[in-house]
Design an enzyme around this catalytic site. Sequence first.
Site, PDB file in Angstrom:
ATOM      1  CG  ASP A  10      -2.534  -2.805 -10.232  1.00 33.60           C
ATOM      2  OD1 ASP A  10      -2.844  -3.954  -9.887  1.00 33.60           O
ATOM      3  OD2 ASP A  10      -2.105  -1.961  -9.433  1.00 33.60           O
ATOM      4  CG  ASP A 105      -5.793  -2.266  -7.232  1.00 32.66           C
ATOM      5  OD1 ASP A 105      -5.922  -3.497  -7.354  1.00 32.66           O
ATOM      6  OD2 ASP A 105      -4.712  -1.710  -6.988  1.00 32.66           O
ATOM      7  CD  GLU A 106      -4.683  -7.184 -10.986  1.00 31.01           C
ATOM      8  OE1 GLU A 106      -4.764  -7.305  -9.745  1.00 31.01           O
ATOM      9  OE2 GLU A 106      -4.084  -7.981 -11.708  1.00 31.01           O
TER      10      GLU A 106
HETATM   11  N1  DCP Z   1      -4.712  -5.678  -0.497  1.00 35.08           N
HETATM   12  C1  DCP Z   1      -5.005  -6.258   0.741  1.00 35.08           C
HETATM   13  N2  DCP Z   1      -4.284  -7.333   1.174  1.00 35.08           N
HETATM   14  C2  DCP Z   1      -3.283  -7.857   0.411  1.00 35.08           C
HETATM   15  C3  DCP Z   1      -2.985  -7.294  -0.844  1.00 35.08           C
HETATM   16  C4  DCP Z   1      -3.732  -6.207  -1.264  1.00 35.08           C
HETATM   17  O1  DCP Z   1      -5.904  -5.775   1.421  1.00 35.08           O
HETATM   18  N3  DCP Z   1      -2.579  -8.910   0.848  1.00 35.08           N
HETATM   19  C5  DCP Z   1      -5.460  -4.488  -0.908  1.00 35.08           C
HETATM   20  C6  DCP Z   1      -4.644  -3.271  -0.594  1.00 35.08           C
HETATM   21  C7  DCP Z   1      -4.132  -2.773  -1.893  1.00 35.08           C
HETATM   22  C8  DCP Z   1      -5.171  -3.280  -2.883  1.00 35.08           C
HETATM   23  O2  DCP Z   1      -5.689  -4.472  -2.320  1.00 35.08           O
HETATM   24  O3  DCP Z   1      -4.001  -1.362  -1.904  1.00 35.08           O
HETATM   25  C9  DCP Z   1      -4.593  -3.558  -4.244  1.00 35.08           C
HETATM   26  O4  DCP Z   1      -3.594  -4.559  -4.165  1.00 35.08           O
HETATM   27  P1  DCP Z   1      -2.297  -4.522  -5.070  1.00 35.08           P
HETATM   28  O5  DCP Z   1      -1.665  -5.875  -4.961  1.00 35.08           O
HETATM   29  O6  DCP Z   1      -2.637  -4.021  -6.430  1.00 35.08           O
HETATM   30  O7  DCP Z   1      -1.301  -3.521  -4.322  1.00 35.08           O
HETATM   31  P2  DCP Z   1      -1.243  -1.941  -4.305  1.00 35.08           P
HETATM   32  O8  DCP Z   1      -2.254  -1.329  -5.211  1.00 35.08           O
HETATM   33  O9  DCP Z   1      -1.325  -1.473  -2.893  1.00 35.08           O
HETATM   34  O10 DCP Z   1       0.220  -1.629  -4.816  1.00 35.08           O
HETATM   35  P3  DCP Z   1       0.835  -1.764  -6.304  1.00 35.08           P
HETATM   36  O11 DCP Z   1       1.270  -0.390  -6.661  1.00 35.08           O
HETATM   37  O12 DCP Z   1       1.978  -2.693  -6.150  1.00 35.08           O
HETATM   38  O13 DCP Z   1      -0.243  -2.289  -7.201  1.00 35.08           O
HETATM   39 CA    CA Z   2      -2.518  -2.007  -7.338  1.00 36.44          CA
END
Ligand code: DCP
Ligand code: CA
Length: 407
Positions: A10, A105-106
């Site tokens: 991720d 991203d996962e």
């Molecule tokens: N995303 C979004 N709305 C949300 C959650 C996520 O648009 N409610 C988008 C923004 C994030 C991406 O999806 O950058 C990936 O979500 P993640 O839950 O993996 O969160 P992040 O990558 O931002 O942070 P982490 O380091 O916790 O994975």
């Molecule tokens: Ca992420």
Amino acid sequence: MKRRSIVHIDIDAFFAAVEELLNPALKGKPVIVGGLPHERGVAATCNYEARRYGIHAGMPLRKAYQLCPTGLFIRGNYQVYEAFSEKFFRILHEYTPDVEEASLDEAYLDFTRCRPLYSSFSEAARQMKARIEKETGLKVSAGMAPNKILAKLATKKAKPAGFFEVEEGGEEEFLRGLGIESLPGIGPKAQVVLRMLNIHKIGDLWGMPRPALRSLFGLEGEEVYLQSRGIDSRPVFTPTIPKSVSRETTFLEDLWDRRLLLAHLAYLCDRLTLGLRQEHLFAHVIEVKARYSDFKTEVRRRLLLTPLQEMGGIYRVAEDLFLNLFASSRLALRLVGVKASDLVRSRSLSLFEPYSDREERLGAAVDRVREKYGFGSLLTVRERMLDAVYAFERRRGFVLKTASLTK
Ligand code: DCP
Ligand code: CA
């Protein structure tokens, strides 16, 4: 069942990390992506600096602004994130064909089938992580375990930018101390109920009998029972591979002009390879089809030991096959087509054949430009010969007679 080797991977603070990469001045400052401070809507995500202020994904922007007025707010650009996501998955597919795209991203990867390729799966996973970081410029976290739930929890533990492996026999120890909120089956409501029962850690859940969980949470209770013990037999879900991908078109009127025929062929190859890249597919067989003015149809096919995905390579094969077929033709043509079959999801699993990914990078770059400016914005001189025959739109390319091809 045989012990599996599953990796969950991720990207850290995905959208925010991309913004930092594009604008290094943002580094070290709290960054919130999703909109400007006084706009309606919520934060899509934020970087780790912003998280220190209590900001998180899904929080209304106004509230985020109240918590951190010095934060840098960015609307965000989804197309750019998608391009990074594509690159991320492109690399993953080189390590195993069994990749499940869980979100932008996962991903989950099953390495089990790749035993002969790697002397150590953890080593391979670490190397994959390092390669993604080097080639995308983004930090990623990864977890390795015998199933999906444990691998996902391992990633959580590894964040940010780490790698964590749940070793054989270490499952119980790993789970015992994790908070109950880390289990996907336990939502905010369930958390409140469990905390009232003085259950805070996954280990505390083990004392609860199955029927008790079921009466508390219904069917979900069953899930919680299994998850809390790290039991998960879900396979890594790989979308099925199509038998073939093809593009063909009937001409407005029968054609004899060799150069114009090749222009059609090139354009069809271009559309075909776009489809292959979108599906992460490589073809072991390329087939060219021609239909003559008397409706007789001929095909020529070639088997490729190294499967192809990109325009350059596939067009060369298709042109060769076509010229070979055309050389013996006495009639004008009414249709030409190209088909890719014997498709595979990855080509670098060949042990003996290191390959240059120059063409693949070119393909990805071409896709990015087209995403922004339209399919027609980047065509070869050969393809542009079709200007003499068809209406041209920058967004869609040529409007061929077979409408579905211009999609
Ligand atoms: N995303 C979004 N709305 C949300 C959650 C996520 O648009 N409610 C988008 C923004 C994030 C991406 O999806 O950058 C990936 O979500 P993640 O839950 O993996 O969160 P992040 O990558 O931002 O942070 P982490 O380091 O916790 O994975
Ligand atoms: Ca992420």
